[in-house]
Design an enzyme around this catalytic site. Structure first.
Site, PDB file in Angstrom:
ATOM      1  N   ASP A 284     -15.196  -2.892  -1.695  1.00 31.44           N
ATOM      2  CA  ASP A 284     -14.809  -2.712  -0.294  1.00 31.44           C
ATOM      3  C   ASP A 284     -16.072  -2.474   0.520  1.00 31.44           C
ATOM      4  O   ASP A 284     -16.812  -1.521   0.239  1.00 31.44           O
ATOM      5  CB  ASP A 284     -13.858  -1.521  -0.153  1.00 31.44           C
TER       6      ASP A 284
ATOM      7  N   ASP B  58       0.852  -1.188   0.000  1.00 34.12           N
ATOM      8  CA  ASP B  58       0.000   0.000   0.000  1.00 34.12           C
ATOM      9  C   ASP B  58       0.889   1.239   0.000  1.00 34.12           C
ATOM     10  O   ASP B  58       1.757   1.384   0.877  1.00 34.12           O
ATOM     11  CB  ASP B  58      -0.908   0.012   1.230  1.00 34.12           C
TER      12      ASP B  58
END
Length: 239
Positions: free
Chosen positions: A129, A8
């Protein structure tokens, strides 16, 4: 089963967040390119990269880092975060990205999604998500009124072949994946599923493998060494 080590990106560094909270950031490696090389060295066959800055801004803000990662490794790289136009998709492919993950755009810009799927087919993945069962967008800062199941069905109808599903409440927690939500997703659509969020042990990976989940993204567990990359790759190869 495919194993996707996660990187990330935030402000050019490799970080982990806790439950998607940008204020709860831990820097795992100041050099994401070095981290990608480490994952490849230990046997990774592919990488999963998220541009966290891009997810919030709505445009790729770590493109130069992504390009350097693609040049540094010989394994396929899939990238998500802030990709909301065909120009952005094409730019990522031009720097060596193998597959592109669309999230916010999948919910709010179906025309763009349809064009991308038509042009690039299986190279376009959709990231769903979920927060309490509802789809979160724009770097998980906004929660919509559409359920993750309904969005998955829409994606299947459009022709999307792969979904990355993340339960935000599990992300970065090492609390185990949300098996119940994944099972419901499997019953609802016939799309390849990549599970993300909460994976903490080899047992978690085996459980997902037994469910015939296509792939699993592993982040914090690799950095905190609750999962050994070489071991999990060997285990999934034997299953």
């Amino acid at each position: 089963m495919e194993i996707f080590p996660a990187i990330d990106l935030k402000e050019g560094r490799c970080v982990r967040l806790y439950q998607g909270e940008f204020s709860k950031e831990t820097v795992m490696n100041e050099d994401p390119v070095a981290q990608a090389i480490i994952f490849e060295k230990f046997g990774a066959k592919r990488l999963h990269i998220v541009d966290l800055d891009g997810a919030v801004a709505g445009e790729s803000l770590n493109l130069s880092v992504i390009e350097r990662i693609c040049k540094a490794v010989r394994i396929p790289v899939q990238v998500g975060g802030g990709i909301r136009s065909l120009v952005a998709v094409e730019k990522l492919f031009s720097v060596g990205v193998d597959k592109v993950i669309l999230g916010t755009a999948a919910l709010y810009d179906k025309t763009f999604l349809e064009e991308a799927v038509l042009l690039y087919k299986e190279k376009i993945i959709v990231g769903i998500d979920a927060k309490n069962g509802f789809v979160a967008t724009r770097g998980w800062l906004d929660v919509s009124e559409i359920s993750y199941i309904d969005l998955a069905k829409q994606m299947e109808n459009i022709g999307v072949q792969t979904i990355v599903f993340t339960d935000i409440s599990k992300d970065g927690t090492l609390a185990g994946p949300n098996i119940g939500q994944l099972e419901l997703l499997q019953k609802s659509v016939a799309i390849r599923l990549i599970a993300s969020g909460g994976v903490a042990s080899i047992q978690d990976v085996k459980k997902l493998n037994d469910m015939n989940i296509y792939g699993v993204i592993i982040g914090k567990a690799l950095y905190e060494k609750t999962i050994d990359l070489e071991e999990v790759l060997e285990v999934t190869k034997l299953c």
